[in-house]
Design an enzyme around this catalytic site. Structure first.
Site, PDB file in Angstrom:
ATOM      1  N   LYS A   1       0.820  -1.229   0.000  1.00  0.00           N
ATOM      2  CA  LYS A   1       0.000   0.000   0.000  1.00  0.00           C
ATOM      3  C   LYS A   1       0.848   1.270   0.000  1.00  0.00           C
ATOM      4  O   LYS A   1       0.418   2.300  -0.524  1.00  0.00           O
ATOM      5  CB  LYS A   1      -0.964  -0.014   1.188  1.00  0.00           C
ATOM      6  CG  LYS A   1      -2.044  -1.083   1.055  1.00  0.00           C
ATOM      7  CD  LYS A   1      -3.045  -1.042   2.190  1.00  0.00           C
ATOM      8  CE  LYS A   1      -3.992  -2.225   2.076  1.00  0.00           C
ATOM      9  NZ  LYS A   1      -5.014  -2.251   3.130  1.00  0.00           N
TER      10      LYS A   1
ATOM     11  N   ASP B   1     -10.087   2.190   2.803  1.00  0.00           N
ATOM     12  CA  ASP B   1     -10.159   1.357   4.018  1.00  0.00           C
ATOM     13  C   ASP B   1     -10.910   2.059   5.147  1.00  0.00           C
ATOM     14  O   ASP B   1     -11.747   1.458   5.833  1.00  0.00           O
ATOM     15  CB  ASP B   1      -8.751   0.996   4.509  1.00  0.00           C
ATOM     16  CG  ASP B   1      -8.100  -0.076   3.652  1.00  0.00           C
ATOM     17  OD1 ASP B   1      -8.831  -0.893   3.051  1.00  0.00           O
ATOM     18  OD2 ASP B   1      -6.856  -0.104   3.586  1.00  0.00           O
TER      19      ASP B   1
END
Ligand code: ATR
Length: 288
Positions: free
Chosen positions: A73, A112
């Site tokens: 990420k 997220d």
């Protein structure tokens, strides 16, 4: 490198290492079916030292975007030409859209936190506004969700971590955002984070290390929500502990589905309904 795809369809993928057990292909296939969108969604196993080249090759072969999972990420953040505000705050990207250079280049987002907040508020039915929240861990998982948690305007967020300096660094990066939303944000060590939080969120990997829950049960207010961002066997020790101490346990499956829905909207401009998809995953998990 990739699993099957159908020629002519818009291609998406989850890029990570490992990716074999990712639920994302199934979730996005259900979203596509539900919304009538024609696309394929694959698994893209990236060698640890070749994330960028693997994703670039996928884009060159017709890929339209990808989700990014552990451990890439942060590298995905560096690959994006443009970032959403929440991805900038997180310093990490879980969704790339391969926009052409003349449209501004690759767009990076982080869904997220929005997924977590939506799961807590819409699925678990707990409003965060005015609540006291304890977030455990200062790795990528916690950094990725803190901006969205702040935007939900709890009264307080304590970010507690084994290594205090890491929690302090994340808090420092979010302080202005917290002030803007009227949230009291502070960092703490695990042993001195205080007591009686309404919502406890576990973003540590302590259970993977077999280390148990790294805080005392007194952190829980009676009937608190205790959510682990993991799901499956990895979440079990935390959820058992929460149940034993009178909290409402919740795993990360809802967050997974909700962050996927946000990513789908980034790519396709349409937000799928998550209810049936989450219920299907839960039914499968219970049958296992
Ligand atoms: P991720 O990107 O998935 O969040 P990470 O960056 O490795 O993974 O972060 C893992 C988090 O779990 C860290 O906050 C780590 O604490 P440290 O910053 O002190 O390393 C935390 N963690 C891992 N094992 C732990 C344990 N046994 N007890 C408490 N915290 C633990």
């Amino acid at each position: 490198m990739t699993t099957t795809s159908t020629p002519g369809l818009d291609r998406y993928a989850v890029a990570g290492n490992p990716v074999a057990h990712s639920q994302s292909p199934r979730i996005h296939a259900l979203f596509a079916q539900q919304t009538g969108q024609e696309l394929s969604y694959e698994r893209l196993l990236c060698p640890l030292d070749a994330f960028a080249s693997t994703v670039q090759a996928f884009a060159a072969a017709g890929g339209r975007g990808c989700n990014i999972t552990v451990p890439f990420k942060f590298e995905a953040h560096a690959l994006a030409a443009r970032l959403s505000q929440r991805a900038q705050l997180a310093g990490a990207v879980n969704t790339l859209r391969f926009d052409a250079a003349n449209d501004g280049g690759w767009y990076g987002d982080n869904t997220d936190g929005a997924g977590l907040v939506r799961d807590i508020q819409a699925n678990a039915g707990r409003q965060l506004a005015g609540q006291r929240v304890l977030l455990l861990g200062a790795g990528g998982a916690s950094a990725g969700v803190l901006g969205s948690l702040i935007a939900a305007k709890p009264a307080e967020i304590c970010l507690a971590n084994r290594s205090l300096d890491k929690a302090q660094a994340i808090v420092a990066a979010h302080l202005a955002w917290a002030e803007q939303h009227g949230v009291r944000l502070h960092a703490s060590e695990l042993g001195s984070c205080g007591s009686s939080f309404d919502v406890l969120i576990n973003g540590t990997s302590a259970s993977l290390a077999g280390a148990g829950v790294p805080v005392a049960p007194s952190v829980l207010a009676p009937g608190a929500l205790a959510l682990d961002m993991m799901y499956g066997p990895a979440a079990a020790p935390f959820l058992d502990w929460a149940r034993q101490h009178g909290a409402e346990p919740r795993d990360g499956l809802g967050m997974l589905v909700e962050q996927a829905a946000e990513a789908f909207a980034v790519w396709r401009g349409i937000t799928p309904d998550t209810t049936a998809v989450l219920a299907g995953l839960r039914a499968d998990a219970a049958a296992r």
